[in-house]
Design a protein around this motif. Sequence first.
Motif, PDB file in Angstrom:
ATOM      1  N   VAL A  76       0.825  -1.201   0.000  1.00  0.00           N
ATOM      2  CA  VAL A  76       0.000   0.000   0.000  1.00  0.00           C
ATOM      3  C   VAL A  76       0.865   1.258   0.000  1.00  0.00           C
ATOM      4  N   THR A  77       1.885   1.278   0.838  1.00  0.00           N
ATOM      5  CA  THR A  77       2.754   2.456   0.944  1.00  0.00           C
ATOM      6  C   THR A  77       3.456   2.758  -0.370  1.00  0.00           C
ATOM      7  N   ALA A  78       4.020   1.726  -0.991  1.00  0.00           N
ATOM      8  CA  ALA A  78       4.792   1.924  -2.217  1.00  0.00           C
ATOM      9  C   ALA A  78       3.904   2.302  -3.399  1.00  0.00           C
ATOM     10  N   ALA A  79       2.764   1.649  -3.534  1.00  0.00           N
ATOM     11  CA  ALA A  79       1.913   1.875  -4.703  1.00  0.00           C
ATOM     12  C   ALA A  79       1.250   3.243  -4.687  1.00  0.00           C
ATOM     13  N   CYS A  80       1.052   3.800  -3.499  1.00  0.00           N
ATOM     14  CA  CYS A  80       0.368   5.087  -3.405  1.00  0.00           C
ATOM     15  C   CYS A  80       1.217   6.254  -3.918  1.00  0.00           C
ATOM     16  N   VAL A  81       2.534   6.103  -3.950  1.00  0.00           N
ATOM     17  CA  VAL A  81       3.397   7.218  -4.347  1.00  0.00           C
ATOM     18  C   VAL A  81       3.172   7.609  -5.804  1.00  0.00           C
ATOM     19  N   PRO A  82       3.335   6.706  -6.781  1.00  0.00           N
ATOM     20  CA  PRO A  82       3.061   7.100  -8.161  1.00  0.00           C
ATOM     21  C   PRO A  82       1.589   7.397  -8.407  1.00  0.00           C
ATOM     22  N   ALA A  83       0.718   6.687  -7.683  1.00  0.00           N
ATOM     23  CA  ALA A  83      -0.714   6.896  -7.876  1.00  0.00           C
ATOM     24  C   ALA A  83      -1.132   8.304  -7.468  1.00  0.00           C
ATOM     25  N   ALA A  84      -0.624   8.782  -6.327  1.00  0.00           N
ATOM     26  CA  ALA A  84      -0.978  10.114  -5.847  1.00  0.00           C
ATOM     27  C   ALA A  84      -0.441  11.205  -6.763  1.00  0.00           C
ATOM     28  N   ALA A  85       0.771  11.025  -7.281  1.00  0.00           N
ATOM     29  CA  ALA A  85       1.332  12.002  -8.213  1.00  0.00           C
ATOM     30  C   ALA A  85       0.487  12.099  -9.473  1.00  0.00           C
ATOM     31  N   LEU A  86       0.060  10.950  -9.977  1.00  0.00           N
ATOM     32  CA  LEU A  86      -0.816  10.944 -11.149  1.00  0.00           C
ATOM     33  C   LEU A  86      -2.143  11.620 -10.831  1.00  0.00           C
ATOM     34  N   GLY A  87      -2.703  11.323  -9.667  1.00  0.00           N
ATOM     35  CA  GLY A  87      -3.968  11.934  -9.277  1.00  0.00           C
ATOM     36  C   GLY A  87      -3.885  13.442  -9.192  1.00  0.00           C
ATOM     37  N   ALA A  88      -2.796  13.961  -8.643  1.00  0.00           N
ATOM     38  CA  ALA A  88      -2.622  15.411  -8.552  1.00  0.00           C
ATOM     39  C   ALA A  88      -2.531  16.034  -9.936  1.00  0.00           C
ATOM     40  N   PHE A  89      -1.825  15.367 -10.839  1.00  0.00           N
ATOM     41  CA  PHE A  89      -1.717  15.883 -12.204  1.00  0.00           C
ATOM     42  C   PHE A  89      -3.084  15.913 -12.891  1.00  0.00           C
ATOM     43  N   LEU A  90      -3.862  14.871 -12.713  1.00  0.00           N
ATOM     44  CA  LEU A  90      -5.202  14.834 -13.314  1.00  0.00           C
ATOM     45  C   LEU A  90      -6.091  15.932 -12.734  1.00  0.00           C
ATOM     46  N   ARG A  91      -5.910  16.232 -11.444  1.00  0.00           N
ATOM     47  CA  ARG A  91      -6.750  17.256 -10.799  1.00  0.00           C
ATOM     48  C   ARG A  91      -6.478  18.644 -11.360  1.00  0.00           C
ATOM     49  N   VAL A  92      -5.206  18.970 -11.636  1.00  0.00           N
ATOM     50  CA  VAL A  92      -4.884  20.317 -12.124  1.00  0.00           C
ATOM     51  C   VAL A  92      -5.066  20.433 -13.636  1.00  0.00           C
ATOM     52  N   THR A  93      -5.364  19.326 -14.294  1.00  0.00           N
ATOM     53  CA  THR A  93      -5.565  19.359 -15.745  1.00  0.00           C
ATOM     54  C   THR A  93      -6.989  18.932 -16.098  1.00  0.00           C
ATOM     55  N   LEU A  94      -7.197  17.638 -16.246  1.00  0.00           N
ATOM     56  CA  LEU A  94      -8.492  17.130 -16.709  1.00  0.00           C
ATOM     57  C   LEU A  94      -9.641  17.476 -15.775  1.00  0.00           C
ATOM     58  N   PHE A  95      -9.402  17.363 -14.455  1.00  0.00           N
ATOM     59  CA  PHE A  95     -10.482  17.573 -13.487  1.00  0.00           C
ATOM     60  C   PHE A  95     -10.411  18.927 -12.795  1.00  0.00           C
ATOM     61  N   ALA A  96      -9.708  19.872 -13.402  1.00  0.00           N
ATOM     62  CA  ALA A  96      -9.760  21.245 -12.889  1.00  0.00           C
ATOM     63  C   ALA A  96     -11.133  21.855 -13.128  1.00  0.00           C
ATOM     64  N   ASP A  97     -11.840  21.369 -14.140  1.00  0.00           N
ATOM     65  CA  ASP A  97     -13.199  21.830 -14.417  1.00  0.00           C
ATOM     66  C   ASP A  97     -14.131  21.366 -13.294  1.00  0.00           C
ATOM     67  N   PRO A  98     -14.855  22.274 -12.630  1.00  0.00           N
ATOM     68  CA  PRO A  98     -15.693  21.893 -11.481  1.00  0.00           C
ATOM     69  C   PRO A  98     -16.743  20.846 -11.815  1.00  0.00           C
ATOM     70  N   ALA A  99     -17.349  20.926 -13.005  1.00  0.00           N
ATOM     71  CA  ALA A  99     -18.384  19.960 -13.361  1.00  0.00           C
ATOM     72  C   ALA A  99     -17.806  18.549 -13.471  1.00  0.00           C
ATOM     73  N   ARG A 100     -16.650  18.424 -14.109  1.00  0.00           N
ATOM     74  CA  ARG A 100     -16.005  17.112 -14.210  1.00  0.00           C
ATOM     75  C   ARG A 100     -15.615  16.588 -12.839  1.00  0.00           C
ATOM     76  N   PHE A 101     -15.153  17.487 -11.990  1.00  0.00           N
ATOM     77  CA  PHE A 101     -14.737  17.076 -10.649  1.00  0.00           C
ATOM     78  C   PHE A 101     -15.922  16.526  -9.856  1.00  0.00           C
ATOM     79  N   ARG A 102     -17.060  17.204  -9.920  1.00  0.00           N
ATOM     80  CA  ARG A 102     -18.251  16.733  -9.203  1.00  0.00           C
ATOM     81  C   ARG A 102     -18.706  15.377  -9.730  1.00  0.00           C
ATOM     82  N   LEU A 103     -18.651  15.195 -11.032  1.00  0.00           N
ATOM     83  CA  LEU A 103     -19.047  13.915 -11.615  1.00  0.00           C
ATOM     84  C   LEU A 103     -18.124  12.791 -11.153  1.00  0.00           C
ATOM     85  N   LEU A 104     -16.830  13.098 -11.024  1.00  0.00           N
ATOM     86  CA  LEU A 104     -15.890  12.090 -10.545  1.00  0.00           C
ATOM     87  C   LEU A 104     -16.235  11.671  -9.121  1.00  0.00           C
ATOM     88  N   VAL A 105     -16.527  12.647  -8.266  1.00  0.00           N
ATOM     89  CA  VAL A 105     -16.901  12.334  -6.884  1.00  0.00           C
ATOM     90  C   VAL A 105     -18.155  11.458  -6.853  1.00  0.00           C
TER      91      VAL A 105
END
Length: 266
Positions: A76-105
Amino acid sequence: MAEVLLALVAGFVVAALGTPVGVSGAVFLLPLQAGLLGVSGPAISATNLVFNAMSTPLALARSAAARARTADLAIVTAACVPAAALGAFLRVTLFADPARFRLLVLAVLAPLGVQLLVRAARRTPRRVTGAGDDAPPLNPFTLTALVLATGAVGGTIGIGGGSVLAPILVAVLRQPVRRSAPLALTSTLSTSLTGLIAYTLFDTLAVGTPPASPVWHIGIATGLGGIAGALLGARTAERAGERALVLILGTSATATAAMYLVQVAG
């Protein structure tokens, strides 16, 4: 000052609710960040991660960490490192749009929350007295793939990987809550620390949509409240039956999804 006090109270309440079932409670902070605390954009996710990074270590230390297998915790500890970095990148790009973000939630939390509520309604109540050693061990490849996916989603939303991982471990893989909780909290901590670094770097390097760096005074205030709430929640976990814990977890996921459904519909 008023928003800091509100953040302290909010952090305490959500940590007290989330700790018994292995999640940070940050799912509740998402609507509060934008609605009451004035945080906007990807910074909502990053500020949530400050809360996680502060409140989760104590919750993990007070939880039944010894009941989780060491190999599973390492995965769990090791796999979360690349996963979290990818998630942050997706948040500031693809899911920066509020509507897309709400749909993801909605897409993540609604089905998991409903499934858990159904399970809680059908099962026979029992006390959580053992470690759940009679449950089948987790396949390491399955766990790795699951942590990579949930860590990316948790990093994108800002709720930590554990808030997504815990319902899947309990509802889909039929793991006991007492075994799932330390794995979920470990996922949340690793995702949060990595995500904070990634969001700050993206903001500094002007990658994606600003603001991405956390609002530190809000995040720290919720984190301080979360430390106290985590202490209370860990004590609650020692006395609660598993049906009650599953019910809390399902309610938290469903309630947050419902809040976002209202926003999408509006």
